[in-house]
Motif scaffolding. Structure first.
Motif, PDB file in Angstrom:
ATOM      1  N   PHE A 128       3.663   6.138  -5.219  1.00  0.00           N
ATOM      2  CA  PHE A 128       3.436   6.308  -6.650  1.00  0.00           C
ATOM      3  C   PHE A 128       2.586   7.563  -6.898  1.00  0.00           C
ATOM      4  CE2 PHE A 128       0.680   5.359 -10.379  1.00  0.00           C
ATOM      5  CZ  PHE A 128       1.681   5.388 -11.328  1.00  0.00           C
ATOM      6  N   GLY A 129       1.521   7.684  -6.099  1.00  0.00           N
ATOM      7  CA  GLY A 129       0.673   8.875  -6.221  1.00  0.00           C
ATOM      8  C   GLY A 129       1.461  10.142  -5.970  1.00  0.00           C
TER       9      GLY A 129
ATOM     10  N   ILE B 162       3.723  10.871  -8.967  1.00  0.00           N
ATOM     11  CA  ILE B 162       2.959  11.346 -10.127  1.00  0.00           C
ATOM     12  C   ILE B 162       2.560  12.801  -9.910  1.00  0.00           C
ATOM     13  CG2 ILE B 162       0.714  11.187 -11.299  1.00  0.00           C
ATOM     14  CD1 ILE B 162       2.281   9.011 -12.319  1.00  0.00           C
ATOM     15  N   TYR B 163       1.924  13.051  -8.762  1.00  0.00           N
ATOM     16  CA  TYR B 163       1.383  14.380  -8.505  1.00  0.00           C
ATOM     17  C   TYR B 163       2.493  15.422  -8.465  1.00  0.00           C
ATOM     18  CZ  TYR B 163      -0.864  18.252  -6.257  1.00  0.00           C
ATOM     19  OH  TYR B 163      -1.324  19.496  -5.994  1.00  0.00           O
TER      20      TYR B 163
ATOM     21  N   GLU C  54      -5.028   6.679  -0.644  1.00  0.00           N
ATOM     22  CA  GLU C  54      -4.407   7.999  -0.723  1.00  0.00           C
ATOM     23  C   GLU C  54      -3.534   8.124  -1.974  1.00  0.00           C
ATOM     24  OE1 GLU C  54      -1.922  10.792   2.310  1.00  0.00           O
ATOM     25  OE2 GLU C  54      -3.011   9.081   3.162  1.00  0.00           O
ATOM     26  N   GLY C  55      -2.838   7.027  -2.293  1.00  0.00           N
ATOM     27  CA  GLY C  55      -2.007   7.031  -3.503  1.00  0.00           C
ATOM     28  C   GLY C  55      -2.849   7.216  -4.744  1.00  0.00           C
ATOM     29  N   ILE C  56      -3.952   6.433  -4.814  1.00  0.00           N
ATOM     30  CA  ILE C  56      -4.847   6.553  -5.968  1.00  0.00           C
ATOM     31  C   ILE C  56      -5.449   7.961  -6.009  1.00  0.00           C
ATOM     32  CG2 ILE C  56      -6.913   5.627  -7.074  1.00  0.00           C
ATOM     33  CD1 ILE C  56      -4.680   3.660  -7.120  1.00  0.00           C
TER      34      ILE C  56
ATOM     35  N   PHE D 198      -4.197  14.613  -9.515  1.00  0.00           N
ATOM     36  CA  PHE D 198      -3.346  15.086 -10.612  1.00  0.00           C
ATOM     37  C   PHE D 198      -4.126  15.104 -11.923  1.00  0.00           C
ATOM     38  CE2 PHE D 198      -0.792  13.880 -14.257  1.00  0.00           C
ATOM     39  CZ  PHE D 198       0.085  14.926 -14.311  1.00  0.00           C
TER      40      PHE D 198
ATOM     41  N   LEU E  16      -4.150  10.732  -5.009  1.00  0.00           N
ATOM     42  CA  LEU E  16      -3.193  11.711  -5.545  1.00  0.00           C
ATOM     43  C   LEU E  16      -3.134  11.630  -7.066  1.00  0.00           C
ATOM     44  CD1 LEU E  16      -0.342  11.562  -2.923  1.00  0.00           C
ATOM     45  CD2 LEU E  16      -1.513  13.605  -3.686  1.00  0.00           C
ATOM     46  N   VAL E  17      -3.172  10.399  -7.576  1.00  0.00           N
ATOM     47  CA  VAL E  17      -3.159  10.248  -9.037  1.00  0.00           C
ATOM     48  C   VAL E  17      -4.412  10.879  -9.633  1.00  0.00           C
ATOM     49  CG1 VAL E  17      -3.167   8.601 -10.933  1.00  0.00           C
ATOM     50  CG2 VAL E  17      -1.751   8.178  -8.943  1.00  0.00           C
TER      51      VAL E  17
ATOM     52  N   ILE F  82       5.393  15.266 -11.920  1.00  0.00           N
ATOM     53  CA  ILE F  82       4.827  15.704 -13.194  1.00  0.00           C
ATOM     54  C   ILE F  82       4.312  17.125 -13.053  1.00  0.00           C
ATOM     55  CG2 ILE F  82       3.170  15.176 -15.009  1.00  0.00           C
ATOM     56  CD1 ILE F  82       3.386  12.288 -14.306  1.00  0.00           C
TER      57      ILE F  82
ATOM     58  N   ILE G 156       1.904   2.201  -3.434  1.00  0.00           N
ATOM     59  CA  ILE G 156       0.874   2.928  -4.183  1.00  0.00           C
ATOM     60  C   ILE G 156       0.851   4.385  -3.748  1.00  0.00           C
ATOM     61  CG2 ILE G 156      -1.585   3.052  -4.698  1.00  0.00           C
ATOM     62  CD1 ILE G 156      -0.729   0.556  -5.816  1.00  0.00           C
ATOM     63  N   LEU G 157       0.944   4.599  -2.432  1.00  0.00           N
ATOM     64  CA  LEU G 157       0.919   5.971  -1.922  1.00  0.00           C
ATOM     65  C   LEU G 157       2.067   6.772  -2.532  1.00  0.00           C
ATOM     66  CD1 LEU G 157       0.049   8.228   0.016  1.00  0.00           C
ATOM     67  CD2 LEU G 157       1.563   7.218   1.723  1.00  0.00           C
TER      68      LEU G 157
ATOM     69  N   ASP H 114       0.829  -1.212   0.000  1.00  0.00           N
ATOM     70  CA  ASP H 114       0.000   0.000   0.000  1.00  0.00           C
ATOM     71  C   ASP H 114       0.855   1.250   0.000  1.00  0.00           C
ATOM     72  OD1 ASP H 114      -2.126  -1.583  -0.010  1.00  0.00           O
ATOM     73  OD2 ASP H 114      -2.972  -0.954   1.925  1.00  0.00           O
ATOM     74  N   LYS H 115       1.973   1.150   0.692  1.00  0.00           N
ATOM     75  CA  LYS H 115       2.895   2.287   0.775  1.00  0.00           C
ATOM     76  C   LYS H 115       3.456   2.601  -0.626  1.00  0.00           C
ATOM     77  CE  LYS H 115       5.604   4.875   3.532  1.00  0.00           C
ATOM     78  NZ  LYS H 115       5.061   5.926   4.371  1.00  0.00           N
TER      79      LYS H 115
ATOM     80  N   ASP I 267      -3.454   3.943   2.924  1.00  0.00           N
ATOM     81  CA  ASP I 267      -2.368   4.410   2.063  1.00  0.00           C
ATOM     82  C   ASP I 267      -2.665   4.149   0.598  1.00  0.00           C
ATOM     83  OD1 ASP I 267      -0.907   5.467   4.026  1.00  0.00           O
ATOM     84  OD2 ASP I 267       0.586   3.866   4.146  1.00  0.00           O
ATOM     85  N   PHE I 268      -3.227   2.978   0.340  1.00  0.00           N
ATOM     86  CA  PHE I 268      -3.552   2.615  -1.032  1.00  0.00           C
ATOM     87  C   PHE I 268      -4.502   3.655  -1.635  1.00  0.00           C
ATOM     88  CE2 PHE I 268      -6.616   0.575  -3.872  1.00  0.00           C
ATOM     89  CZ  PHE I 268      -5.773   0.085  -4.840  1.00  0.00           C
TER      90      PHE I 268
END
Lengths: 314, 242
Positions: free
Chosen positions: A160-161, A164-165, B60-62, B68, B64-65, A168, A157-158, A154-155, B57-58
């Motif tokens: 990754f977000g 990206i944010y 939150e990551g999505i 964006f 943020l994407v 980019i 994915i976080l 999960d970390k 966390d999962f």
């Protein structure tokens, strides 16, 4: 011919044309011919000084027809991939001077910062706050928890977000900032290069270089190069404003933006790739040797493509 | 070419050899459109955030994407579709190329990626300054992309002139004056009857007509100028005009 006669003569055609315009995405074969006829009618109506309302109506018909006739192709988002594949290398060639200048500026200043902080280790604190430095030290401490075999998926994915944010977003902002006579792009570029050089040297000073460089080497190839490319794209527009040569400033800017667009699209694709690597590969607790090998392969690929692009446009 | 200097029209030459008039959208309507879009974006992100926050966390990551994609892609997505974001659609304005054609993909990407430069230093200040200094209200992104935002013309289907008797005026009208009369008559339905009368009465003295029939007389003159040749009879106007 008086207005009423003109209207009576043509109103049926106008109505038909209007009906054609309202068809979705398709028009009959005689549409272009009709369109030219409407254009002609508008010109006649103007020349004969018919009433303003009639001219306005014809004007609007022409606008509608124009929209229908010259409608851009649908589903243009697939163009992103097209641009990244074929227009990007060509743009590398077309913008090679600006790109070269940006590459030189980034790596030149990074090396200067690196040497400086290596020679005078305390210099790092003049640019970065103590807390920032401590934070970074903690991140790359070999005993720390950043690169472990057991990082929570999960970390990943976080992060990754976040990449990206953040990354980019910075690249796009550099592109936009370049419009301001290059200032915005160059400022971000030099700031990042100095930061990168100083941190790199500091990490070597405290002896964490293995964790640091094994972490950054793989995604750094795409990420750093993409940031430099984004900056070059922005500078291209800003420079066109400074030096429009024989063109007006507005046309020079337009031209430069079209020339630089594939660069920013290419940088976007590279940064997405870098975010994947940084989130899912770089933090893996694999032997440093393997990471260095993979990183070297990535760097070789990026440098090879950059060279091919800037030299031959392929 | 009729241009009273009242309307901010730009005449664009088409390859078909004719000029079309387009009216650029100004600061206020574009700001309203922006505010509407901003609200829609905020609601969208808020909804996505509430859902994704359940996933730690999962999520939150999505998130943020998604954030964006929405913050950079919202305008691009809608403008590629038909040149209008929902806010612009509401305000009846649309993005077009400088020559009035629908913009292409690369132009839309450029105009939206340059947006941060317009937002400097805060609240679109720089873009506002740039917009104020050109008649087509282009912000920096519009300059770079070669686009502008224009009013969408309403589809017009009303009668050009109501049918009725035509009358030859007693004195000769210059072309400009004829156009002024026609323009007034064609817009007459936009005024209240009293206001219509008031405007028409301005002409009653110089034209030497009764104050009470001035509107009617002007209608008749307009029909004469437009070439309705039923001066005597009221019957030959059976053919409709639209």
């Amino acid at each position: 011919m008086k207005q009423t006669q003109f209207v009576n003569l043509n109103s049926q055609i106008w109505q038909q044309f209007q009906a054609y315009c309202e068809l979705n995405n398709t028009f009959p074969e005689d549409f272009p011919k009709l369109y030219r006829k409407i254009c002609n009618d508008l010109a006649i109506a103007r020349a004969r000084q018919y009433s303003p309302l009639l001219i306005q109506q014809l004007n609007q018909l022409v606008q509608q027809g124009q929209k229908t006739l010259y409608l851009s192709r649908k589903n243009q988002f697939s163009e992103i991939w097209q641009i990244a594949r074929s227009a990007f290398p060509r743009a590398l060639y077309e913008n090679r001077v600006m790109l070269g200048a940006n590459l030189l500026a980034f790596w030149g200043l990074a090396v200067i910062a690196f040497i400086w902080v290596t020679l005078y280790p305390d210099a790092v604190y003049t640019f970065l706050g103590q807390s920032t430095v401590l934070e970074i030290e903690k991140m790359y401490n070999p005993a720390g928890a950043v690169q472990t075999a057991t990082r929570d998926p999960d970390k990943d994915i976080l992060m990754f977000g976040v990449y990206i944010y953040n990354n980019i977003g910075i690249a796009f902002q550099m592109f936009a900032g370049g419009v301001l006579l290059c200032f915005g792009a160059v400022f971000f570029l030099l700031f990042n290069s100095f930061y990168f050089g100083a941190i790199g040297a500091h990490i070597v000073n405290v002896g964490f270089e293995k964790t640091f460089f094994s972490f950054v080497i793989t995604h750094g190839s795409f990420e750093l190069t993409a940031i430099i490319i984004a900056s070059a794209a922005g500078c291209q527009i800003g420079y066109a404003l400074l030096n429009p040569s024989q063109f007006t400033r507005s046309y020079a800017m337009k031209k430069a933006a079209q020339k630089a667009l594939p660069l920013i699209v290419g940088a976007f694709v590279m940064l997405v790739l870098a975010a994947f690597i940084e989130a899912f590969w770089s933090p893996r607790g694999i032997a440093h040797e393997i990471k260095f090998v993979v990183g070297a392969v990535c760097w070789a690929y990026v440098i090879y493509r950059l060279y091919r692009g800037m030299r031959y446009g392929t | 070419m009729l241009n009273h200097g009242l309307e901010n029209r730009a005449f664009v030459k088409l390859p078909e050899g004719v000029d079309i008039a387009i009216t650029s959208a100004g600061l206020v309507s574009r700001s309203y459109a922006y505010i509407i879009d901003f609200i829609i974006r905020t609601i969208l992100i808020a909804i996505i955030a509430t859902v994704l926050m359940l996933f730690g966390d999962f999520g939150e990551g999505i998130l943020l994407v998604m954030y964006f994609l929405i913050s950079w892609g919202y305008n691009i997505f809608y403008e590629v579709k038909n040149g209008q974001t929902p806010g612009k659609k509401r305000l009846k304005i649309r993005v077009v190329q400088d020559n009035g054609l629908p913009p292409n993909f690369s132009q839309i990407v450029v105009r939206n990626l340059i947006r941060p430069a317009d937002m400097l230093p805060v609240g679109y200040f720089l873009g506002l300054i740039v917009m104020c200094f050109n008649p087509r209200f282009k912000r920096i992104g519009d300059w770079a992309a070669g686009t502008s935002v224009v009013y969408e013309e309403d589809a017009m289907s009303r009668e050009l002139l109501p049918d009725g008797p035509a009358e030859r005026p007693g004195i000769a009208f210059s072309t400009e004056e004829q156009l002024a009369v026609l323009d007034f008559i064609e817009r007459a339905h936009e005024f209240s009857p009293a206001r219509r009368q008031e405007i028409a009465n301005i002409l009653s003295k110089p034209l030497n007509i009764e104050e009470n029939d001035s509107v009617e007389t002007l209608f008749n003159y307009a029909r004469y100028f437009a070439g309705q040749n039923n001066i005597n009879s009221g019957s030959s106007n059976s053919e409709s005009k639209q």
